[in-house]
Structures are given as C-alpha cells and as structure tokens.
Design a protein around this motif. Structure first.
Motif, PDB file in Angstrom:
ATOM      1  N   ASP A  32       0.819  -1.208   0.000  1.00 10.24           N
ATOM      2  CA  ASP A  32       0.000   0.000   0.000  1.00 10.24           C
ATOM      3  C   ASP A  32       0.854   1.260   0.000  1.00 10.24           C
ATOM      4  N   SER A  48       2.669   4.583  -1.184  1.00 10.48           N
ATOM      5  CA  SER A  48       2.146   5.579  -2.115  1.00 10.48           C
ATOM      6  C   SER A  48       2.914   5.610  -3.436  1.00 10.48           C
ATOM      7  N   LYS A  49       4.238   5.531  -3.392  1.00 13.87           N
ATOM      8  CA  LYS A  49       5.041   5.550  -4.619  1.00 13.87           C
ATOM      9  C   LYS A  49       6.028   4.393  -4.600  1.00 13.87           C
ATOM     10  N   ASN A 102       0.446  -4.267  -5.840  1.00 20.72           N
ATOM     11  CA  ASN A 102      -0.949  -4.449  -6.246  1.00 20.72           C
ATOM     12  C   ASN A 102      -1.046  -4.265  -7.760  1.00 20.72           C
ATOM     13  N   GLU A 103      -2.227  -4.468  -8.321  1.00 17.31           N
ATOM     14  CA  GLU A 103      -2.397  -4.431  -9.783  1.00 17.31           C
ATOM     15  C   GLU A 103      -1.969  -3.100 -10.386  1.00 17.31           C
ATOM     16  N   LYS A 104      -2.376  -1.996  -9.763  1.00 12.49           N
ATOM     17  CA  LYS A 104      -2.057  -0.664 -10.286  1.00 12.49           C
ATOM     18  C   LYS A 104      -0.552  -0.420 -10.262  1.00 12.49           C
ATOM     19  N   GLN A 105       0.109  -0.790  -9.169  1.00 10.01           N
ATOM     20  CA  GLN A 105       1.554  -0.603  -9.047  1.00 10.01           C
ATOM     21  C   GLN A 105       2.301  -1.487 -10.030  1.00 10.01           C
ATOM     22  N   GLU A 147       1.258  -2.604 -12.921  1.00  5.95           N
ATOM     23  CA  GLU A 147       1.086  -2.078 -14.275  1.00  5.95           C
ATOM     24  C   GLU A 147       1.996  -0.874 -14.503  1.00  5.95           C
ATOM     25  N   LYS A 148       2.075   0.024 -13.519  1.00  8.03           N
ATOM     26  CA  LYS A 148       2.944   1.195 -13.627  1.00  8.03           C
ATOM     27  C   LYS A 148       4.414   0.767 -13.704  1.00  8.03           C
ATOM     28  N   LYS A 167       5.233  -0.523 -17.187  1.00  8.63           N
ATOM     29  CA  LYS A 167       5.374   0.565 -18.161  1.00  8.63           C
ATOM     30  C   LYS A 167       6.709   1.276 -17.995  1.00  8.63           C
TER      31      LYS A 167
END
Length: 56
Positions: free
Chosen positions: A3, A5-6, A33-36, A38-39, A42
């Motif tokens: 969790d 933040s960056k 997590n999924e969002k992290q 994916e980032k 990229k």
C-alpha cells in the motif's frame, strides 16, 4: 499487498511465490498491487527503450 504511495523502479525485486515470480517492494516486502505492477511494467519497458505494445 503493498500500500506504499510511490514505488520507484529501483525499489522492486522479484520473489518466488510457489511457482510464480512476483514483483515485490523492497521497503515493505509485500507484493505490488495491480495498479503498481502495471505502472512498474510501463516504467521498465520505457527504461529499456522498447515501445509499449499496449498503447495504440
């Protein structure tokens, strides 16, 4: 799940979870997590100089 933040490119390491390789955050030790994830993918593709296949 992480969790934080960056998550920067150099703060990610890969660990085995059973027979699956999972990207984890070095500072907290939890899987991204999924969002992290994916980032991270990229940023990794961009740093290697490849074109992102998903962006059209």
């Amino acid at each position: 799940m992480c969790d934080c933040s960056k998550v920067h490119l150099f703060e990610v390491e890969f660990k085995l979870d059973g027979m699956t390789v999972v990207p984890t955050h070095k500072n907290c030790g939890f899987a991204l997590n999924e969002k992290q994830a994916e980032k991270f993918q990229k940023e990794l593709v961009k740093s290697w100089g490849f074109e992102d296949e998903n962006e059209e």
